[in-house]
Design an enzyme around this catalytic site. Structure first.
Site, PDB file in Angstrom:
ATOM      1  N   GLN A 163       0.821  -1.086  -0.001  1.00  0.00           N
ATOM      2  CA  GLN A 163      -0.054  -0.053  -0.113  1.00  0.00           C
ATOM      3  C   GLN A 163       0.927   1.420   0.010  1.00  0.00           C
ATOM      4  O   GLN A 163       0.428   2.277  -0.571  1.00  0.00           O
ATOM      5  CB  GLN A 163      -0.922  -0.108   1.138  1.00  0.00           C
ATOM      6  CG  GLN A 163      -2.146   0.983   1.100  1.00  0.00           C
ATOM      7  CD  GLN A 163      -3.141   0.782   2.022  1.00  0.00           C
ATOM      8  OE1 GLN A 163      -3.928  -0.134   1.800  1.00  0.00           O
ATOM      9  NE2 GLN A 163      -3.072   1.011   3.300  1.00  0.00           N
ATOM     10  N   GLU A 205      -3.524   9.409  -0.591  1.00  0.00           N
ATOM     11  CA  GLU A 205      -2.436  10.045   0.353  1.00  0.00           C
ATOM     12  C   GLU A 205      -1.471  10.867  -0.260  1.00  0.00           C
ATOM     13  O   GLU A 205      -0.433  11.309   0.419  1.00  0.00           O
ATOM     14  CB  GLU A 205      -1.763   8.957   1.250  1.00  0.00           C
ATOM     15  CG  GLU A 205      -2.787   8.166   2.108  1.00  0.00           C
ATOM     16  CD  GLU A 205      -2.296   7.272   2.916  1.00  0.00           C
ATOM     17  OE1 GLU A 205      -1.146   7.070   3.192  1.00  0.00           O
ATOM     18  OE2 GLU A 205      -3.195   6.661   3.769  1.00  0.00           O
ATOM     19  N   ASP A 242       4.444   0.036   4.172  1.00  0.00           N
ATOM     20  CA  ASP A 242       3.107  -0.272   4.548  1.00  0.00           C
ATOM     21  C   ASP A 242       2.505  -1.286   3.803  1.00  0.00           C
ATOM     22  O   ASP A 242       2.042  -1.225   2.579  1.00  0.00           O
ATOM     23  CB  ASP A 242       2.153   0.841   5.051  1.00  0.00           C
ATOM     24  CG  ASP A 242       0.737   0.195   5.173  1.00  0.00           C
ATOM     25  OD1 ASP A 242       0.740  -0.923   5.759  1.00  0.00           O
ATOM     26  OD2 ASP A 242      -0.187   1.103   5.428  1.00  0.00           O
ATOM     27  N   GLU A 285       5.090  -1.884   8.262  1.00  0.00           N
ATOM     28  CA  GLU A 285       3.936  -2.013   8.934  1.00  0.00           C
ATOM     29  C   GLU A 285       2.996  -2.973   8.299  1.00  0.00           C
ATOM     30  O   GLU A 285       2.835  -3.130   7.119  1.00  0.00           O
ATOM     31  CB  GLU A 285       2.986  -0.457   8.638  1.00  0.00           C
ATOM     32  CG  GLU A 285       1.919  -0.367   9.205  1.00  0.00           C
ATOM     33  CD  GLU A 285       0.957   1.163   8.737  1.00  0.00           C
ATOM     34  OE1 GLU A 285      -0.051   1.225   8.642  1.00  0.00           O
ATOM     35  OE2 GLU A 285       1.929   1.900   8.328  1.00  0.00           O
ATOM     36  N   ASP A 312      -0.951  -2.004  12.533  1.00  0.00           N
ATOM     37  CA  ASP A 312      -2.073  -1.186  12.456  1.00  0.00           C
ATOM     38  C   ASP A 312      -3.298  -1.984  12.514  1.00  0.00           C
ATOM     39  O   ASP A 312      -3.893  -1.970  13.437  1.00  0.00           O
ATOM     40  CB  ASP A 312      -1.932  -0.586  11.060  1.00  0.00           C
ATOM     41  CG  ASP A 312      -2.770   0.352  10.732  1.00  0.00           C
ATOM     42  OD1 ASP A 312      -3.774   0.579  11.486  1.00  0.00           O
ATOM     43  OD2 ASP A 312      -3.038   0.805   9.373  1.00  0.00           O
ATOM     44  N   LYS A 337      -4.084   5.476  15.360  1.00  0.00           N
ATOM     45  CA  LYS A 337      -4.984   6.226  14.649  1.00  0.00           C
ATOM     46  C   LYS A 337      -6.327   6.791  15.579  1.00  0.00           C
ATOM     47  O   LYS A 337      -6.898   5.752  16.042  1.00  0.00           O
ATOM     48  CB  LYS A 337      -5.532   5.507  13.362  1.00  0.00           C
ATOM     49  CG  LYS A 337      -4.337   5.071  12.520  1.00  0.00           C
ATOM     50  CD  LYS A 337      -5.148   4.298  11.238  1.00  0.00           C
ATOM     51  CE  LYS A 337      -3.884   4.029  10.306  1.00  0.00           C
ATOM     52  NZ  LYS A 337      -4.458   2.915   9.361  1.00  0.00           N
ATOM     53  N   ARG A 366      -5.531   8.942   8.239  1.00  0.00           N
ATOM     54  CA  ARG A 366      -6.213   7.979   7.630  1.00  0.00           C
ATOM     55  C   ARG A 366      -6.143   8.595   6.199  1.00  0.00           C
ATOM     56  O   ARG A 366      -5.907   9.545   5.767  1.00  0.00           O
ATOM     57  CB  ARG A 366      -7.520   7.752   7.832  1.00  0.00           C
ATOM     58  CG  ARG A 366      -7.784   7.559   9.442  1.00  0.00           C
ATOM     59  CD  ARG A 366      -7.137   6.152   9.592  1.00  0.00           C
ATOM     60  NE  ARG A 366      -7.420   5.073   9.267  1.00  0.00           N
ATOM     61  CZ  ARG A 366      -7.973   4.053   9.424  1.00  0.00           C
ATOM     62  NH1 ARG A 366      -8.697   4.143  10.890  1.00  0.00           N
ATOM     63  NH2 ARG A 366      -8.690   3.106   8.836  1.00  0.00           N
ATOM     64  N   SER A 367      -6.652   7.497   4.976  1.00  0.00           N
ATOM     65  CA  SER A 367      -6.577   7.906   3.717  1.00  0.00           C
ATOM     66  C   SER A 367      -7.465   8.753   3.256  1.00  0.00           C
ATOM     67  O   SER A 367      -7.530   9.725   2.401  1.00  0.00           O
ATOM     68  CB  SER A 367      -6.829   6.745   2.835  1.00  0.00           C
ATOM     69  OG  SER A 367      -7.788   5.858   3.390  1.00  0.00           O
ATOM     70  N   LYS A 388       2.920   9.444  10.549  1.00  0.00           N
ATOM     71  CA  LYS A 388       2.651   9.160   9.179  1.00  0.00           C
ATOM     72  C   LYS A 388       1.398  10.051   8.846  1.00  0.00           C
ATOM     73  O   LYS A 388       0.439   9.933   9.155  1.00  0.00           O
ATOM     74  CB  LYS A 388       2.379   7.804   9.215  1.00  0.00           C
ATOM     75  CG  LYS A 388       1.958   6.940   7.990  1.00  0.00           C
ATOM     76  CD  LYS A 388       1.598   5.619   7.998  1.00  0.00           C
ATOM     77  CE  LYS A 388       1.021   4.984   6.872  1.00  0.00           C
ATOM     78  NZ  LYS A 388       0.615   3.626   6.954  1.00  0.00           N
TER      79      LYS A 388
END
EC number: 4.2.1.11
Length: 429
Positions: A163, A205, A242, A285, A312, A337, A366-367, A388
C-alpha cells in the site's frame, strides 16, 4: 467557566469526497473547539465502528447524518454541563452512553469528533496550544515524518500490492529540514517517473501511483530518487513500507494479485526479510495479516531486532490487542489512529502502554482526511517521535506538515527533532 454549554455537528466532506463528521464545542466562558473526523480505506476488522447512514439515495449510503444527530441529541444531553478540562470523565461518559464494545450504536465518528473538540476548547480556555495542553511541558519532540511517496494497494489503481512506500528523513536537523528533504525527493521522483514514461497521478495520500510491476520496482525508483536528490539512503534517509497485508491475505496465504504470486506465511516472512537485506528498510507496517498472530511472531523473531515492525490492523489502537502483542512479543511498534479507537483518552492510553513496554508509537492519519491537523499536535504531545501523514501533495496532508512547522517555531530552542533516535533499531547503530 469550562462547562460544556453547547455542541453542534455537521456533515462535511473528506479528501475522497465522502461525508464525515465535524463537531463544534462551546464552553461557558466562550471558548470554542472544532474537530473533523478522518476515515480509512483499508480498515481493520477490529476497529471501532464508523456509523454510516446506509441510505443509498444519499452519498451512496455513506452519509453520516445518524452520527451528526447522535452528537446533537444523546451526546449533548449526556455531557452538557460537564467540565471540558476533565477529558477522561467526558470520554468515559460517552463510551458508557454508547454501551457497546466497539462504539457501534452512536458511532466512533460521533464520539471522537466530540472528544477532540472538547480538548481543543479546553486548550483555548487554558490559553495553550493543543500540543502543550495535552502533553504538558514535556511535549517538545518533533516527529520524523514517514512520507508516502509511492502508493499501491487499496490507495491506488495500479498493480502494486503493497500500500505505501515511504521515506523517513532521519538525518535531518529539524522538522522543517525533514519536510524540505522529503519535498525534494518527492519532486525528484516525479521527474524520474515522467522520464521513464510513467504517469504521475497521485493516490489518496498524495503519493504517486505508477503502473509498476512489483514492490522491488517501486523501491528501485525511490532509491534512485533519494540519490538523485543528493541524499544518502540508509544514512540521511531510510525507507518504510506499509504492506497492508490483511488486504491480500486469503485462505491462509498471501495472494499478490498484481504480481501474480502466492506466498505462504513462511514465504511472506522470507520475502520481507530479503527486502530488508536488499534495501535500507527500517520500518514495516502490517507485514502480516491482522489475525495471523503466528505469522507476526515469526516475522518479529526473524527481523524484529533490526527492523521496526508496526502493528496497524493488528492492534487498531486498542489496548487489549496491544497487551496481547506485548505479552507474546509480537511486533515492536503500534500505529496510532484516533478514529480506530474513537476517543482521545483511549488513544493516549494506547500510546502510554506502548511506550512503557518499550514499543514505539507512530501517530497516523487516514486515507480519507480533512484539513484538521489535530494529529500533528498529538504527535508532539506524546513525544512519539514518528508521524505518518502522507506525501508532499494534497492540502489535507500538508495541513499536518504545516502545523508541525508552526509547532517547531513556537517551541523555539526547546524543540527537539527525533531524528535517528525515533527508530530504536536505527538509534543503536
Amino acid at each position: 467557566m469550562t462547562a460544556i454549554t453547547n455542541i453542534a455537528a455537521r456533515e462535511i466532506l473528506d479528501s475522497r469526497g465522502n461525508p464525515t463528521v465535524e463537531v463544534d464545542v462551546l464552553l461557558e466562558d466562550g471558548s470554542f473547539g472544532r474537530a473533523a473526523v478522518p476515515s480509512g480505506a483499508s480498515t481493520g476488522a477490529h476497529e471501532a465502528v464508523e456509523l454510516r447512514d446506509g441510505d443509498k439515495s444519499r452519498y451512496n449510503g455513506k452519509g453520516v447524518l445518524k452520527a451528526v444527530d447522535a452528537v446533537q441529541s444523546e451526546i449533548l444531553d449526556a455531557i452538557g454541563g460537564m467540565d471540558a478540562e476533565d477529558q477522561v470523565a467526558v470520554d468515559e461518559a460517552m463510551i458508557a452512553l454508547d454501551g457497546t464494545p466497539n462504539k457501534a450504536r452512536l458511532g466512533a465518528n460521533a464520539i471522537l469528533g466530540v472528544s477532540l473538540a472538547v480538548a481543543k476548547a479546553a486548550a483555548e480556555t487554558a490559553g495553550l496550544p493543543l500540543y502543550r495542553y495535552v502533553g504538558g511541558v514535556q511535549g517538545r519532540v518533533l516527529p520524523v515524518p514517514m512520507m508516502n511517496i509511492v502508493n499501491g494497494g487499496a490507495h491506488a489503481d495500479n498493480p502494486i500490492d503493497f500500500q505505501e512506500f515511504m521515506v523517513m528523513p532521519v538525518g535531518a536537523t529539524s522538522l522543517s529540514d525533514a519536510v524540505r528533504m522529503g519535498a525534494e525527493i518527492f519532486h525528484t521522483l516525479k521527474s524520474a517517473l515522467k522520464k521513464a514514461g510513467h504517469n504521475t497521478n497521485v493516490g489518496d495520500e498524495g503519493g504517486f501511483a505508477p503502473n509498476l510491476p512489483s514492490a522491488e520496482a517501486a523501491l528501485d525508483f525511490v532509491m534512485e530518487s533519494i540519490n538523485a536528490a543528493g541524499f544518502k539512503p540508509g544514512s540521511d534517509v531510510v525507507l518504510a513500507l506499509d504492506c497492508a497485508a490483511t488486504e491480500f491475505f486469503k485462505d491462509g496465504a498471501y495472494r499478490y494479485e498484481g504480481e501474480g504470486q502466492t506466498r505462504s506465511i513462511e514465504q511472506q516472512v522470507d520475502y520481507l526479510a530479503k527486502l530488508t537485506e536488499a534495501y535500507p528498510i527500517l520500518s514495516i507496517e502490517d507485514g502480516m495479516s491482522e489475525d495471523d498472530w503466528d505469522g507476526w511472531k515469526l516475522l518479529t523473531d526473524r527481523i524484529g531486532s533490526r527492523v521496526q515492525l508496526v502493528g496497524d490492523d493488528l492492534f487498531v489502537t486498542n489496548v487489549e490487542r496491544l497487551a496481547r502483542g506485548i505479552e507474546t512479543g509480537t511486533a515492536n511498534s503500534i500505529l496510532v489512529k484516533v478514529n480506530q479507537i474513537g476517543s482521545l483518552t483511549e488513544t493516549l492510553a494506547a500510546v502510554d502502554m506502548a511506550q512503557r513496554a518499550g514499543y514505539t508509537a507512530v501517530m497516523s492519519h487516514r486515507s480519507g482526511e480533512t484539513e484538521d491537523s489535530t494529529i500533528a499536535d498529538l504527535a508532539v504531545a506524546t513525544n512519539c517521535g514518528q508521524i505518518k501523514t502522507g506525501s508532499l501533495a494534497r492540502s489535507d496532508r500538508l495541513a499536518k506538515y504545516n502545523q508541525l512547522i508552526r509547532i517547531e517555531e513556537g517551541l523555539g530552542a526547546q524543540a527537539l527533532y527525533a531524528g535517528r533516535s525515533a527508530i530504536r533499531q536505527l538509534a543503536g547503530r
